[in-house]
Enzyme design. Structure first.
Site, mmCIF file in Angstrom:
data_model
loop_
_atom_site.group_PDB
_atom_site.id
_atom_site.type_symbol
_atom_site.label_atom_id
_atom_site.label_comp_id
_atom_site.label_asym_id
_atom_site.label_seq_id
_atom_site.Cartn_x
_atom_site.Cartn_y
_atom_site.Cartn_z
ATOM 1 C CE LYS A 35 3.743 -0.084 3.909
ATOM 2 N NZ LYS A 35 2.425 -0.112 3.374
ATOM 3 N NE ARG A 72 4.463 -8.220 10.649
ATOM 4 C CZ ARG A 72 3.735 -7.551 9.748
ATOM 5 N NH1 ARG A 72 2.700 -8.112 9.181
ATOM 6 N NH2 ARG A 72 4.056 -6.326 9.427
ATOM 7 C CD GLU A 120 -2.728 1.321 2.427
ATOM 8 O OE1 GLU A 120 -2.737 0.431 3.286
ATOM 9 O OE2 GLU A 120 -3.402 2.363 2.497
HETATM 10 P P1 ATP Z 1 2.884 -2.093 7.404
HETATM 11 O O1 ATP Z 1 2.116 -2.427 8.622
HETATM 12 O O2 ATP Z 1 4.330 -1.907 7.643
HETATM 13 O O3 ATP Z 1 2.277 -0.990 6.607
HETATM 14 P P2 ATP Z 1 1.716 -3.870 5.638
HETATM 15 O O4 ATP Z 1 1.651 -5.351 5.685
HETATM 16 O O5 ATP Z 1 0.488 -3.130 5.887
HETATM 17 O O6 ATP Z 1 2.880 -3.407 6.574
HETATM 18 P P3 ATP Z 1 1.850 -3.593 2.856
HETATM 19 O O7 ATP Z 1 2.288 -2.421 2.102
HETATM 20 O O8 ATP Z 1 0.415 -3.922 2.852
HETATM 21 O O9 ATP Z 1 2.358 -3.363 4.311
HETATM 22 O O10 ATP Z 1 2.720 -4.871 2.520
HETATM 23 C C1 ATP Z 1 3.123 -5.269 1.240
HETATM 24 C C2 ATP Z 1 3.552 -6.698 1.340
HETATM 25 O O11 ATP Z 1 4.660 -6.823 2.234
HETATM 26 C C3 ATP Z 1 2.454 -7.570 1.878
HETATM 27 O O12 ATP Z 1 2.383 -8.739 1.077
HETATM 28 C C4 ATP Z 1 2.880 -7.874 3.278
HETATM 29 O O13 ATP Z 1 2.430 -9.144 3.678
HETATM 30 C C5 ATP Z 1 4.397 -7.809 3.192
HETATM 31 N N1 ATP Z 1 4.986 -7.417 4.481
HETATM 32 C C6 ATP Z 1 4.737 -6.305 5.194
HETATM 33 N N2 ATP Z 1 5.438 -6.301 6.351
HETATM 34 C C7 ATP Z 1 6.154 -7.447 6.362
HETATM 35 C C8 ATP Z 1 7.070 -8.045 7.283
HETATM 36 N N3 ATP Z 1 7.377 -7.464 8.449
HETATM 37 N N4 ATP Z 1 7.621 -9.238 6.960
HETATM 38 C C9 ATP Z 1 7.315 -9.825 5.806
HETATM 39 N N5 ATP Z 1 6.459 -9.337 4.904
HETATM 40 C C10 ATP Z 1 5.877 -8.158 5.161
HETATM 41 MG MG MG Z 2 -1.026 -2.178 5.426
#
Ligand code: ATP
Ligand code: MG
Length: 549
Positions: A271, A261, A35
């Site tokens: 983020k 994760r 995102e």
């Molecule tokens: P955040 O909470 O940091 O915004 P998110 O999962 O909401 O993380 P996204 O932008 O939706 O962030 O994630 C893009 C991809 O990266 C998704 O497929 C998510 O599963 C993966 N991802 C995000 N954080 C991690 C992590 N700590 N370890 C492994 N994969 C991750």
């Molecule tokens: Mg997210």
């Protein structure tokens, strides 16, 4: 068949063997779906390595898809930063897509669900919906709007789209099962009214699909075979499967697979939280060298291959765990040990005068990288006036001290053995200068002196060295005092340290952004700070962080 290196690849191998993808020429397709609401972090690198690793292994495809269905938080700056980070890590996407490009198609899917009796417009408020959802032990309560006719639902949904309702006044819900043991299946909301401009579609839409609806549809539209996500989405998988089936996509349908994760000790990995650090001015920006963002790691001087090595080494598991930050540091250190050139700089300079030295040539020599036989050597001018690190001399040495003491000898790296003959103290009794003599027969690589020096220390030539601003870093977060402690209470306000040292002139001549092992100190990146040489720590040579605990 390629050997599987993790459980996901094992699943893919089994499916390929079963002929599941024969109709599409066995092409495997994954996607990385961030995102654009912030910069990517080291956790995203793990997901990138998995998705692009599968693309490479199976000669398939991997799309970069901006999962931009939450209009209030997304921006083009974030989109750009995400693309920059992928390129920096060396990943080439097959297509760049935006979920927002699928809004028409997603809308059509919603109408299809309505027409098939699989979705209804609900007038309950968000609070009422949540209050009637039930619990893990009790079923939910059906909405009084659940049995609206197809015609009424269709008309109301079109009115939602036409902007006839305020935010929150009506939602579209999937009609599944309010008694399902899985709460995600209890008539989840799939569309909401939000009178918000989107950074790409502007004001075209005032209804937006929910993540759980938009994501499976986006995957299906792109022909994704494996939709890899983190474990929190495990309970959403039945809904994912329901959506792709009920929307009428053709087999083979995309399959969601969850993995653990990445969590790292003393590191904020979200983020939303990282944005808070930036917005509250706790760091210099998204690319602050202390940030776990990929932009921050790049700015820190961490080589992209070291990050990919780290992701390979930690592997892919199905159970959540926390990785020690020191393990990441060790991966960076290993990579730089093999790849970074050696040089010398003194962090806390102490003046040394070699009373018997009259030479002027480049008579000291160091290996550019002792781990690489092809790296060669570099000559350095020894001199009458030098600096050593003040820690490398002790007036009152502790037991087993191997460095310089009054009357003792030490080897200067790549040069000669010196003896400390006298010590100059200031009025406060502080050591300000050492008067030494060198042993001309002790030259490194050709030592005929017979003198044994227990220690070797680094040094710079005081007549040719340059001033260097030295920046050292500690983690942004201290250890938690209790489980679940908010990161706001754990900030390490002392995480950036600035020293004023002396460096070999060579470090000022090389290209900005070069990484070096400053011998006996650590790995540093060269940069310029208002025209001055700056040496910015990538990772210390020793595991300082764990030792201090
Ligand atoms: P955040 O909470 O940091 O915004 P998110 O999962 O909401 O993380 P996204 O932008 O939706 O962030 O994630 C893009 C991809 O990266 C998704 O497929 C998510 O599963 C993966 N991802 C995000 N954080 C991690 C992590 N700590 N370890 C492994 N994969 C991750
Ligand atoms: Mg997210």
């Amino acid at each position: 068949m390629e050997e599987a290196s993790n459980f996901i690849e094992q699943i893919i191998n089994e499916e390929l063997e079963s002929g599941k993808f024969a109709s599409r020429g066995n092409e495997i397709c994954t996607r990385f779906p961030p995102e654009p609401n912030g910069y990517l972090h080291i956790g995203h690198a793990k997901s990138l390595c998995i998705n692009f690793g599968i693309k490479e292994k199976y000669h398939g495809k991997c799309n970069l898809r901006m999962d931009d269905t939450n209009p209030s938080k997304e921006t083009m700056e974030y989109v750009q930063s995400i693309m920059d980070s992928l390129q920096w890590l060396g990943f080439t996407w097959d297509n760049l897509f935006f979920a927002s490009d699928y809004y028409d198609k997603i809308y059509e899917c919603a109408e299809k669900l309505i027409l098939d009796g699989n979705a209804y417009v609900c007038d309950l408020s968000a609070e009422e919906i949540s209050a009637t959802r039930g619990t893990l032990t009790e079923p939910g309560k059906e909405s009084p709007y659940r049995n609206r006719s197809v015609e009424e639902n269709l008309a109301l949904f079109r009115d939602m789209r036409a902007g006839k309702f305020a935010d929150g006044e009506k939602v579209l819900r999937a009609k599944i099962d309010m008694a399902s043991p899985n709460i995600n299946m209890r008539d989840p909301v799939i569309y909401r009214v939000a009178h918000v401009s989107h950074y790409r579609t502007g004001d075209k839409w005032c209804i937006y699909p929910m993540y759980d609806f938009a994501h499976p549809i986006s995957d299906a539209i792109e022909g994704i075979t494996h939709s890899i996500c983190t474990l929190e989405f495990e309970d959403h998988r039945p809904l994912y499967d329901w959506v792709v089936r009920k929307c009428g996509f053709a087999e083979p349908l995309p399959r969601q697979i969850e993995f653990a994760r990445l969590n790292v000790t003393n590191t904020v990995m979200s983020k939303r939280y990282l944005k808070r650090l930036v917005d509250e001015g706790k760091v210099h920006g998204w690319d602050d060298p202390r940030m776990p963002t990929l932009a921050g790691l790049k700015n820190r001087g961490v080589p992209p291959m070291a990050i990919r090595d780290f992701c390979t080494r930690i592997g892919v598991a199905k159970a959540n765990s926390e990785c020690e930050l020191s393990y990441f540091d060790a991966c960076v250190r290993d990579y730089l040990n093999a790849h970074a050139e050696r040089a010398m700089a003194v962090l806390n300079p102490l003046k040394v005068t070699i009373s018997n030295y009259e030479g002027a040539g480049e008579d000291a020599v160091i290996n550019r990288n002792p781990t690489d036989p092809d790296a060669g050597t570099r000559n350095i001018a020894f001199g009458k006036h030098l600096y050593i690190d003040s820690d490398d001399f002790a007036l009152v040495p502790p037991p087993k001290y191997k460095r310089l003491v009054k009357g003792g000898v030490v080897r200067l790296n790549g040069a000669y053995i010196i003896r400390c003959d006298d010590v100059v103290l200031d009025e406060a009794g502080k050591v300000v200068e050492l008067i030494c003599s060198y042993i001309p027969e002790s030259r490194s690589g050709n030592d005929k002196s017979g003198v044994k020096a227990k220690g070797t220390i680094h040094w710079v030539n005081a007549d040719t060295c340059v001033d260097a601003v030295i920046k050292q870093y500690q983690p942004l977060l201290r250890d938690a005092d209790y489980p679940g402690q908010d990161f706001g209470e754990r900030m390490n306000y002392d995480s950036e340290k600035i020293l004023y040292g002396k460096a070999e002139p060579y470090l000022a001549e090389v290209a900005e952004g070069s990484s070096f092992q400053l011998m006996r100190v650590g790995y540093y990146k060269t940069c310029r700070d208002e025209g001055k040489l700056c040496l910015s720590e990538i990772v210390s040579l020793k595991d300082n962080f764990n030792n201090k605990k």
